[in-house]
Design a protein around this motif. Structure first.
Motif, PDB file in Angstrom:
ATOM      1  N   GLN A  39       0.757  -1.296  -0.114  1.00 11.14           N
ATOM      2  CA  GLN A  39      -0.035   0.013   0.229  1.00 11.14           C
ATOM      3  C   GLN A  39       0.855   1.242  -0.024  1.00 11.14           C
ATOM      4  OE1 GLN A  39      -3.148  -0.147  -0.354  1.00 11.14           O
ATOM      5  NE2 GLN A  39      -3.661   2.055  -0.266  1.00 11.14           N
ATOM      6  N   GLY A  40       2.034   1.302   0.811  1.00 16.31           N
ATOM      7  CA  GLY A  40       2.803   2.309   0.828  1.00 16.31           C
ATOM      8  C   GLY A  40       3.586   2.659  -0.704  1.00 16.31           C
ATOM      9  N   ALA A  41       3.933   1.488  -1.353  1.00 13.11           N
ATOM     10  CA  ALA A  41       4.417   1.665  -2.779  1.00 13.11           C
ATOM     11  C   ALA A  41       3.170   2.326  -3.787  1.00 13.11           C
ATOM     12  CB  ALA A  41       4.874   0.379  -3.204  1.00 13.11           C
ATOM     13  N   MET A  42       2.146   1.946  -3.362  1.00  8.19           N
ATOM     14  CA  MET A  42       0.838   2.458  -4.298  1.00  8.19           C
ATOM     15  C   MET A  42       0.821   3.812  -4.095  1.00  8.19           C
ATOM     16  SD  MET A  42      -1.673  -0.706  -3.705  1.00  8.19           S
ATOM     17  CE  MET A  42      -3.253  -0.036  -4.729  1.00  8.19           C
ATOM     18  N   VAL A  43       0.712   4.291  -2.807  1.00  7.19           N
ATOM     19  CA  VAL A  43       0.764   5.741  -2.507  1.00  7.19           C
ATOM     20  C   VAL A  43       2.012   6.597  -3.289  1.00  7.19           C
ATOM     21  CG1 VAL A  43       1.142   7.517  -0.765  1.00  7.19           C
ATOM     22  CG2 VAL A  43      -0.194   5.418  -0.237  1.00  7.19           C
ATOM     23  N   PHE A  44       3.032   6.000  -3.454  1.00  2.02           N
ATOM     24  CA  PHE A  44       4.305   6.593  -4.106  1.00  2.02           C
ATOM     25  C   PHE A  44       3.996   6.506  -5.516  1.00  2.02           C
ATOM     26  CE2 PHE A  44       8.539   5.551  -5.943  1.00  2.02           C
ATOM     27  CZ  PHE A  44       9.004   6.874  -6.004  1.00  2.02           C
ATOM     28  N   ALA A  45       3.590   5.446  -6.089  1.00  2.00           N
ATOM     29  CA  ALA A  45       3.396   5.421  -7.356  1.00  2.00           C
ATOM     30  C   ALA A  45       2.309   6.294  -7.916  1.00  2.00           C
ATOM     31  CB  ALA A  45       3.214   3.914  -7.760  1.00  2.00           C
ATOM     32  N   ALA A  46       1.233   6.298  -7.019  1.00  2.00           N
ATOM     33  CA  ALA A  46       0.039   7.289  -7.425  1.00  2.00           C
ATOM     34  C   ALA A  46       0.513   8.803  -7.402  1.00  2.00           C
ATOM     35  CB  ALA A  46      -1.132   7.036  -6.254  1.00  2.00           C
ATOM     36  N   ALA A  47       1.343   9.175  -6.569  1.00  2.00           N
ATOM     37  CA  ALA A  47       1.647  10.516  -6.590  1.00  2.00           C
ATOM     38  C   ALA A  47       2.547  10.839  -7.708  1.00  2.00           C
ATOM     39  CB  ALA A  47       2.429  11.008  -5.275  1.00  2.00           C
ATOM     40  N   LEU A  48       3.748   9.959  -8.085  1.00  2.00           N
ATOM     41  CA  LEU A  48       4.379   9.865  -9.047  1.00  2.00           C
ATOM     42  C   LEU A  48       3.877  10.089 -10.349  1.00  2.00           C
ATOM     43  CD1 LEU A  48       7.503  10.338  -9.640  1.00  2.00           C
ATOM     44  CD2 LEU A  48       7.849   7.713  -9.480  1.00  2.00           C
ATOM     45  N   THR A  49       3.055   9.293 -10.571  1.00  2.25           N
ATOM     46  CA  THR A  49       2.167   9.057 -11.847  1.00  2.25           C
ATOM     47  C   THR A  49       1.393  10.146 -12.061  1.00  2.25           C
ATOM     48  OG1 THR A  49       1.785   6.659 -11.413  1.00  2.25           O
ATOM     49  CG2 THR A  49       0.382   7.711 -13.218  1.00  2.25           C
ATOM     50  N   PHE A  50       0.584  11.050 -11.041  1.00  2.00           N
ATOM     51  CA  PHE A  50      -0.164  12.285 -11.202  1.00  2.00           C
ATOM     52  C   PHE A  50       0.930  13.492 -11.614  1.00  2.00           C
ATOM     53  CE2 PHE A  50      -1.187  16.294  -9.326  1.00  2.00           C
ATOM     54  CZ  PHE A  50      -2.318  16.441  -9.893  1.00  2.00           C
ATOM     55  N   GLY A  52       3.882  12.906 -13.050  1.00  4.66           N
ATOM     56  CA  GLY A  52       4.394  12.579 -14.649  1.00  4.66           C
ATOM     57  C   GLY A  52       3.492  12.905 -15.607  1.00  4.66           C
ATOM     58  N   PHE A  53       2.089  12.808 -15.307  1.00  2.00           N
ATOM     59  CA  PHE A  53       1.190  13.127 -16.412  1.00  2.00           C
ATOM     60  C   PHE A  53       0.975  14.785 -16.242  1.00  2.00           C
ATOM     61  CE2 PHE A  53      -1.212   9.166 -15.853  1.00  2.00           C
ATOM     62  CZ  PHE A  53      -1.033   8.824 -17.097  1.00  2.00           C
ATOM     63  N   GLN A  54       1.307  15.473 -15.275  1.00  4.67           N
ATOM     64  CA  GLN A  54       1.493  16.953 -15.214  1.00  4.67           C
ATOM     65  C   GLN A  54       2.529  17.290 -16.040  1.00  4.67           C
ATOM     66  OE1 GLN A  54       1.058  18.157 -11.294  1.00  4.67           O
ATOM     67  NE2 GLN A  54      -1.068  19.266 -11.847  1.00  4.67           N
ATOM     68  N   GLU A  55       3.762  16.901 -15.863  1.00  4.39           N
ATOM     69  CA  GLU A  55       4.857  17.241 -16.698  1.00  4.39           C
ATOM     70  C   GLU A  55       4.840  17.094 -18.270  1.00  4.39           C
ATOM     71  OE1 GLU A  55       7.954  14.748 -14.716  1.00  4.39           O
ATOM     72  OE2 GLU A  55       8.256  16.197 -13.140  1.00  4.39           O
ATOM     73  N   MET A  56       3.824  15.811 -18.700  1.00  3.99           N
ATOM     74  CA  MET A  56       3.497  15.670 -19.903  1.00  3.99           C
ATOM     75  C   MET A  56       2.584  16.793 -20.556  1.00  3.99           C
ATOM     76  SD  MET A  56       2.846  11.570 -19.833  1.00  3.99           S
ATOM     77  CE  MET A  56       2.045  11.649 -21.626  1.00  3.99           C
ATOM     78  N   GLY A  57       2.132  17.922 -19.737  1.00  3.57           N
ATOM     79  CA  GLY A  57       1.273  18.782 -20.246  1.00  3.57           C
ATOM     80  C   GLY A  57      -0.181  18.607 -19.913  1.00  3.57           C
ATOM     81  N   LEU A  64      -5.535  14.361 -13.026  1.00  3.79           N
ATOM     82  CA  LEU A  64      -6.188  13.577 -12.012  1.00  3.79           C
ATOM     83  C   LEU A  64      -6.867  12.064 -12.387  1.00  3.79           C
ATOM     84  CD1 LEU A  64      -6.513  13.364  -8.670  1.00  3.79           C
ATOM     85  CD2 LEU A  64      -8.653  14.829  -9.186  1.00  3.79           C
ATOM     86  N   LEU A  65      -7.546  12.522 -13.375  1.00  6.47           N
ATOM     87  CA  LEU A  65      -8.317  11.331 -13.929  1.00  6.47           C
ATOM     88  C   LEU A  65      -7.607  10.468 -14.480  1.00  6.47           C
ATOM     89  CD1 LEU A  65     -11.468  13.240 -15.695  1.00  6.47           C
ATOM     90  CD2 LEU A  65     -11.557  11.886 -13.708  1.00  6.47           C
ATOM     91  N   ALA A  66      -6.384  10.728 -15.177  1.00 10.83           N
ATOM     92  CA  ALA A  66      -5.552   9.767 -15.693  1.00 10.83           C
ATOM     93  C   ALA A  66      -4.998   8.679 -14.694  1.00 10.83           C
ATOM     94  CB  ALA A  66      -4.501  10.319 -16.590  1.00 10.83           C
ATOM     95  N   ALA A  67      -4.406   9.387 -13.717  1.00  4.37           N
ATOM     96  CA  ALA A  67      -3.908   8.867 -12.528  1.00  4.37           C
ATOM     97  C   ALA A  67      -4.675   7.912 -11.813  1.00  4.37           C
ATOM     98  CB  ALA A  67      -3.157   9.698 -11.576  1.00  4.37           C
ATOM     99  N   PHE A  68      -5.829   8.401 -11.621  1.00  2.91           N
ATOM    100  CA  PHE A  68      -6.948   7.603 -10.995  1.00  2.91           C
ATOM    101  C   PHE A  68      -7.320   6.216 -11.989  1.00  2.91           C
ATOM    102  CE2 PHE A  68     -11.547   6.545 -10.985  1.00  2.91           C
ATOM    103  CZ  PHE A  68     -11.854   5.832  -9.884  1.00  2.91           C
ATOM    104  N   TRP A 113       8.569   7.028 -14.837  1.00  2.00           N
ATOM    105  CA  TRP A 113       8.653   8.447 -14.630  1.00  2.00           C
ATOM    106  C   TRP A 113       9.690   8.973 -14.173  1.00  2.00           C
ATOM    107  CZ3 TRP A 113       4.284  10.065 -17.031  1.00  2.00           C
ATOM    108  CH2 TRP A 113       3.362   9.299 -16.957  1.00  2.00           C
ATOM    109  N   GLY A 114      10.871   8.096 -13.900  1.00  2.00           N
ATOM    110  CA  GLY A 114      12.188   8.744 -13.258  1.00  2.00           C
ATOM    111  C   GLY A 114      12.269   8.810 -11.848  1.00  2.00           C
ATOM    112  N   ALA A 115      13.306   8.766 -11.274  1.00  2.00           N
ATOM    113  CA  ALA A 115      13.411   8.842  -9.662  1.00  2.00           C
ATOM    114  C   ALA A 115      13.735  10.172  -9.110  1.00  2.00           C
ATOM    115  CB  ALA A 115      14.781   7.736  -9.375  1.00  2.00           C
ATOM    116  N   ASN A 116      13.723  11.220  -9.886  1.00  2.00           N
ATOM    117  CA  ASN A 116      14.038  12.484  -9.521  1.00  2.00           C
ATOM    118  C   ASN A 116      12.958  12.998  -8.266  1.00  2.00           C
ATOM    119  OD1 ASN A 116      16.244  12.606 -10.815  1.00  2.00           O
ATOM    120  ND2 ASN A 116      15.227  13.594 -12.753  1.00  2.00           N
ATOM    121  N   VAL A 117      13.168  13.667  -7.369  1.00  2.00           N
ATOM    122  CA  VAL A 117      12.403  14.301  -6.514  1.00  2.00           C
ATOM    123  C   VAL A 117      11.847  15.505  -7.078  1.00  2.00           C
ATOM    124  CG1 VAL A 117      12.069  15.516  -4.280  1.00  2.00           C
ATOM    125  CG2 VAL A 117      13.868  13.640  -4.578  1.00  2.00           C
TER     126      VAL A 117
END
Length: 297
Positions: A39-50, A52-57, A64-68, A113-117
């Protein structure tokens, strides 16, 4: 006294957010008997995915919908690939499977999405609530209040969903007795998919709140694992227990950091909740709201 109230309120607000993370663990454990270490990894992956989609424009709503959607798919695939083949296996087997799943999710998210903060902006500043400061002199963070409000709202909605909807009643039936639920025609696999999808949604919201507060980095995984002491105090099968446990852990963590930190050194907030949980296990292993397990021979 004013300072004590500020510290206590800050801890309680953080505790509500801990409760929301713990809710993801409770949902899966209640429905399938699986302690989802991932579950902790899912929290991290969800935030990183969101992010990442924002960085794509993508704008905020689309990201939010795409990450969901990604988290729902992840939950369903997890149920199909990991949980279903291991049905009726010993609990330790399922637990070890979720540990392996943790590393898969973490590696996959960082590989894509990469490992950068990264920073994550929700448009809520981390400043004291001005009207409360002016009227009482007590400083409470606007962001903490917002995060606690979102967590409390979603916990309430989920509780109502479980209590009053047909799917919610089916979920509770499965949690009470798998075999009895099967005997009256409730499809376990469908219920498990729904639960894992809801857990993915919970991970997304928790990831957004904690990511906006602390930044989106690998450390989010460990922040989410702060929910473990919450579960031990509240009970692994209780939604009210997750809430109460979160409030206890959040408040005592902050109070210990402020009033005991100078005596034991820094970083007390990172280990004090686990010490509390260990002490609580010695007194009431099933938690405040957990059911006692009695083996009859």
């Amino acid at each position: 006294m004013q300072f004590f109230i500020e510290v206590l309120l800050g801890g309680l607000l953080s505790g509500v957010m801990y409760s929301f993370v713990a809710l993801g663990f409770v949902l899966i454990y209640k429905a399938s008997g699986v302690f989802n270490f991932a579950q902790g990894a899912m929290v991290f992956a969800a935030a990183l995915t969101f992010v990442g989609f924002q960085e794509m424009g993508l704008p905020f709503p689309a990201a939010l919908l795409a990450a969901f959607a990604v988290m729902v798919v992840l939950g369903i695939v997890t149920e199909r690939v990991v949980l279903r083949p291991l049905v009726n296996q010993p609990p330790i087997t399922l637990f070890m499977a979720t540990i392996g799943l943790t590393y898969v999710i973490e590696g996959l998210a960082q590989g894509v999405w990469g490992a950068n903060v990264r920073g994550l902006e929700l448009g809520i500043e981390d400043v004291p609530v001005q009207w409360l400061m002016d009227s009482t002199g007590i400083g409470v963070s606007t962001f903490d209040l917002f995060g606690a409000g979102v967590a409390a709202l979603l916990v309430t909605l989920l509780a109502l969903f479980f209590q009053y909807t047909r799917i919610g009643r089916a979920l509770r039936a499965v949690a009470d007795d798998h075999q009895a639920a099967l005997s009256i025609g409730i499809p376990l696999q469908t219920i498990w998919r729904i639960v894992w999808a809801v857990a993915g949604f919970v991970a997304l919201v928790a990831g957004l709140i904690w990511g906006a507060r602390n930044g989106v980095s690998f450390s989010l995984t460990f922040t989410a694992l702060k929910a473990l002491p919450v579960l031990i105090l509240g009970g692994f099968t209780s939604i009210p227990g997750a809430i109460v446990g979160g409030l206890i852990i959040g408040s005592t963590e902050k109070l210990a950091e402020v009033y005991l930190g100078e005596y034991v050194g820094g970083g007390i907030d990172s280990w004090f909740p686990y010490v509390m949980a260990l002490a609580f296990l010695l007194v009431r292993p099933e938690g405040l709201f957990g059911e006692k397990h009695i083996d009859r021979v």
